[in-house]
Design an enzyme around this catalytic site. Structure first.
Site, PDB file in Angstrom:
ATOM      1  N   ASN A  66      -9.623  -3.835  14.725  1.00  0.00           N
ATOM      2  CA  ASN A  66      -9.413  -4.718  15.870  1.00  0.00           C
ATOM      3  C   ASN A  66     -10.768  -5.115  16.435  1.00  0.00           C
ATOM      4  O   ASN A  66     -11.567  -4.258  16.826  1.00  0.00           O
ATOM      5  CB  ASN A  66      -8.571  -4.027  16.947  1.00  0.00           C
ATOM      6  CG  ASN A  66      -7.138  -3.846  16.494  1.00  0.00           C
ATOM      7  OD1 ASN A  66      -6.497  -4.792  16.065  1.00  0.00           O
ATOM      8  ND2 ASN A  66      -6.643  -2.629  16.569  1.00  0.00           N
ATOM      9  N   LYS A 107       1.822   1.568  20.590  1.00  0.00           N
ATOM     10  CA  LYS A 107       1.288   2.821  21.123  1.00  0.00           C
ATOM     11  C   LYS A 107       1.849   3.095  22.522  1.00  0.00           C
ATOM     12  O   LYS A 107       2.015   2.173  23.326  1.00  0.00           O
ATOM     13  CB  LYS A 107      -0.241   2.738  21.165  1.00  0.00           C
ATOM     14  CG  LYS A 107      -0.861   2.546  19.786  1.00  0.00           C
ATOM     15  CD  LYS A 107      -2.313   2.129  19.883  1.00  0.00           C
ATOM     16  CE  LYS A 107      -2.871   1.784  18.517  1.00  0.00           C
ATOM     17  NZ  LYS A 107      -4.243   1.229  18.599  1.00  0.00           N
ATOM     18  N   VAL A 115      -6.526  -1.517  24.496  1.00  0.00           N
ATOM     19  CA  VAL A 115      -5.821  -1.088  25.700  1.00  0.00           C
ATOM     20  C   VAL A 115      -6.250   0.326  26.081  1.00  0.00           C
ATOM     21  O   VAL A 115      -6.438   0.642  27.259  1.00  0.00           O
ATOM     22  CB  VAL A 115      -4.291  -1.123  25.481  1.00  0.00           C
ATOM     23  CG1 VAL A 115      -3.546  -0.597  26.702  1.00  0.00           C
ATOM     24  CG2 VAL A 115      -3.819  -2.528  25.133  1.00  0.00           C
ATOM     25  N   ARG A 161     -11.972  -6.310  19.180  1.00  0.00           N
ATOM     26  CA  ARG A 161     -11.857  -6.530  20.626  1.00  0.00           C
ATOM     27  C   ARG A 161     -11.826  -5.192  21.329  1.00  0.00           C
ATOM     28  O   ARG A 161     -11.844  -4.133  20.704  1.00  0.00           O
ATOM     29  CB  ARG A 161     -10.554  -7.267  20.923  1.00  0.00           C
ATOM     30  CG  ARG A 161      -9.325  -6.553  20.356  1.00  0.00           C
ATOM     31  CD  ARG A 161      -8.016  -7.124  20.836  1.00  0.00           C
ATOM     32  NE  ARG A 161      -6.869  -6.654  20.076  1.00  0.00           N
ATOM     33  CZ  ARG A 161      -6.279  -5.481  20.234  1.00  0.00           C
ATOM     34  NH1 ARG A 161      -6.752  -4.624  21.135  1.00  0.00           N
ATOM     35  NH2 ARG A 161      -5.229  -5.129  19.509  1.00  0.00           N
ATOM     36  N   GLU A 198       0.830  -1.187   0.000  1.00  0.00           N
ATOM     37  CA  GLU A 198       0.000   0.000   0.000  1.00  0.00           C
ATOM     38  C   GLU A 198       0.874   1.250   0.000  1.00  0.00           C
ATOM     39  O   GLU A 198       2.069   1.192   0.290  1.00  0.00           O
ATOM     40  CB  GLU A 198      -0.957   0.008   1.192  1.00  0.00           C
ATOM     41  CG  GLU A 198      -0.309   0.011   2.547  1.00  0.00           C
ATOM     42  CD  GLU A 198      -1.303  -0.145   3.674  1.00  0.00           C
ATOM     43  OE1 GLU A 198      -2.382  -0.738   3.451  1.00  0.00           O
ATOM     44  OE2 GLU A 198      -1.003   0.323   4.793  1.00  0.00           O
TER      45      GLU A 198
END
Length: 449
Positions: free
Chosen positions: A289, A237, A294, A291, A200
Site C-alpha cells: 500500500n 481489518k 488506517v 499510502r 497463488e
C-alpha cells in the site's frame, strides 16, 4: 517545507493530517461535500472549500474540483489521507502538472504497486519473499489447472486490481478452480473494470503481518517495525497491534531489513506498507500500500515517530528525520476500529450522536472526527473513530484497553464497541493465539482457536 496543505479527505484522517500540519506551522485547507458542512475537520481548518454534493464521485473523488480548490485557496500541496485518491496515479500526475506537491509516493510507484501482478514481480526482483503462484495474469482454464497442479491445492484466485476481498475466490480442487476463475473474473470486472486475475497458493492458517517503511526517494529507506492485522472480517481489518505476538525480535529485524533494503533499491518516496501472510515462520508478500494506513497510530505509539510529520518532511525534500539505528521500539500498542455498525449484523448505522465521551489517561488515544450532536452521514465508510492504547508490554496494553473500552460512550447510533469488549476478554486474544480466519469463525459461533 510546504506552506499550505489541502487535505483531500474527510473524517478522522482529515483531522489527523490537519493536526500534524498545525504542529508544523503549516496552513490548512479542508475540502468537503455538502454532507460534511459540520464536520470537525472543516470547523478546525484555516480555510474550507465545498467541492460538491454527497456522492464521493462528485466530491472527494472529483479531481477537477480538488485542483480548483487548490487554486482558489493558494494551497501548494495536497495530502490525500487514505482511501479516495490516495493511490490514484493519475491524480498524482495531475497535481505535478499543476505545480502542486503530492504528499505521497511518485505516480510511477503507485502504478507499479497498484497492479498486484506487477507488484508481485517487483517484490520478487527486490528480494522480498512471495507466495508461490502464477507469474502473471491467468488467461485460460488449462493454464490455471497446470499452475494449480504445480503449486498444490488449495489455491486462491485474486483480482489483479482488487481490494477488500472482491474478486477473490478459494479453490480446493481442479473442479473448484474452473468455477472460481469464472466468478472471480466476473466480480473483478464489475467492481474494478478489469477482469484480470492471478493464482497463488492458499495458506490455511496464516497471520496478516505488515511492515511500515519510509523512503526519501533518493535511495535511503528505513522500516518502523511490523503490525499484526490478522483480526479481520470479510478481509477488512478490525483490530491491529504492534508488535505482532507471533514474531521474535530476530524475525522482526530480518523482515524489516529485507523491506527497507528493497525500498532503498526502488528509491521509494514517503510512507508505504508491505503486507505479508505469515505461516510456519515464513513470510509471503501479498501487496504493498503506497499510502498512510488506517492503523498507523500503533506504529507511532511504539516508535514515538509522527508518520504524518515524516510524510510532509519527505514530500518537501527534507529527507528522513531518523536513521534505522535511531529507531527505538518501546512497549506494545493496540488499535480498535470503531464503526457505526450494528455489532451483530454489521449493517451501517448512520444517524445523530446523542452523547459522546472519549476515554483518557496515560497511553490512551482516540482518533475521531465525531462529537456530541454530530450526524453521521450515510454516504461514506462507517469508520467513525479509532481507539489506540499503549503499554509497556502486551499484558499492560490489554489491561489499559479493557479500561478504555469501559469508559468510552457513543450513544444514538449502534457501534462495534460491544465486539471489542468481548474480544478483550477472550482467552485466545489474550494469548495472541489467532489467525486471519479466527474472527470470522468467532462471529459465526464456531470454534475460533
Amino acid at each position: 517545507m510546504v506552506k499550505k496543505v489541502l487535505i483531500a479527505n474527510r473524517g478522522e484522517i482529515a483531522l489527523r493530517v490537519l493536526r500534524a500540519c498545525k504542529e508544523l506551522g503549516i496552513s490548512t485547507v479542508a475540502v468537503h461535500s455538502t454532507a460534511d458542512n459540520a464536520a470537525m475537520h472543516v470547523r478546525l481548518a484555516d480555510e474550507s472549500v465545498c467541492i460538491g454534493p454527497p456522492p464521493s464521485r462528485d466530491s472527494y473523488l472529483n479531481i477537477p474540483s480538488i485542483v480548483a480548490a487548490c487554486e482558489i485557496s493558494g494551497a501548494d500541496a495536497v495530502h490525500p489521507g487514505y482511501g479516495f485518491l490516495s493511490e490514484n496515479a493519475r491524480f498524482a500526475d495531475i497535481l505535478d502538472a499543476h505545480g502542486l506537491t503530492f504528499i505521497g509516493p511518485t505516480a510511477e510507484h503507485i502504478r507499479v504497486m497498484g497492479d498486484k501482478i506487477e507488484a508481485k514481480r517487483t517484490a520478487k526482483r527486490l528480494g522480498i519473499p512471495v507466495v508461490p503462484g502464477s507469474a502473471g495474469a491467468v488467461t485460460d482454464d488449462a493454464e490455471a489447472l497446470k499452475i494449480g497442479d504445480e503449486i498444490g491445492f488449495p489455491v486462491l484466485v485474486k483480482a489483479s486490481a482488487g481490494g477488500g476481498g472482491r474478486g477473490m475466490k478459494v479453490a480446493r480442487s481442479r473442479d473448484d478452480l474452473v468455477v472460481a476463475l469464472q466468478t472471480a473474473r466476473a466480480e473483478a470486472g464489475a467492481a474494478f473494470g478489469d477482469d484480470a486475475v492471478y493464482i497463488e497458493k492458499y495458506l490455511e492458517k496464516p497471520r496478516h503481518i505488515e511492515v511500515q517503511v519510509f523512503g526519501d526517494g533518493a535511495g535511503n529507506a528505513i522500516h518502523l517495525g511490523e503490525r499484526d492485522c490478522s483480526l479481520q472480517r470479510r478481509h477488512q481489518k478490525v483490530w491491529e497491534e504492534a508488535n505482532s505476538p507471533a514474531l521474535s525480535p530476530e524475525q522482526r529485524r530480518r523482515i524489516g531489513e529485507i523491506c527497507s533494503n528493497a525500498m532503498a533499491e526502488l528509491r521509494y518516496r514517503g510512507a508505504g506498507t508491505i503486507e505479508f501472510l505469515y505461516e510456519n515462520d515464513e513470510f509471503y508478500f501479498i501487496e504493498m500500500n503506497t499510502r498512510l494506513q488506517v492503523e498507523h497510530p500503533v506504529t507511532e505509539a511504539i516508535t514515538g515517530m509522527d508518520l504524518v510529520h515524516e510524510q510532509i518532511r519527505v514530500a518537501s525534500g527534507e529527507g528522513l528525520s531518523a536513521t534505522q539505528d535511531e529507531i527505538v521500539f518501546s512497549g506494545h500498542a493496540i488499535e480498535c476500529r470503531i464503526n457505526a455498525e450494528d455489532p451483530r449484523t454489521f449493517a451501517p448505522s448512520p444517524g445523530k450522536i446523542s452523547y459522546y465521551h472519549a476515554p483518557g489517561g496515560l497511553g490512551v488515544r482516540v482518533d475521531s472526527g465525531v462529537y456530541q450532536g454530530y450526524s453521521i452521514p450515510p454516504f461514506y465508510d462507517s469508520l467513525i473513530g479509532k481507539l489506540i492504547v499503549h503499554g509497556r508490554n502486551r499484558t499492560e496494553c490489554m489491561m489499559r484497553l479493557r479500561r478504555a473500552l469501559d469508559e468510552i460512550v457513543v450513544d444514538g447510533v449502534k457501534t462495534t464497541l460491544p465486539l471489542f469488549r468481548d474480544l478483550v476478554d477472550n482467552p485466545d486474544i489474550g494469548a495472541g493465539n489467532y489467525d486471519i480466519h479466527w474472527l470470522e469463525k468467532y462471529l459465526a459461533g464456531g470454534t475460533a482457536a
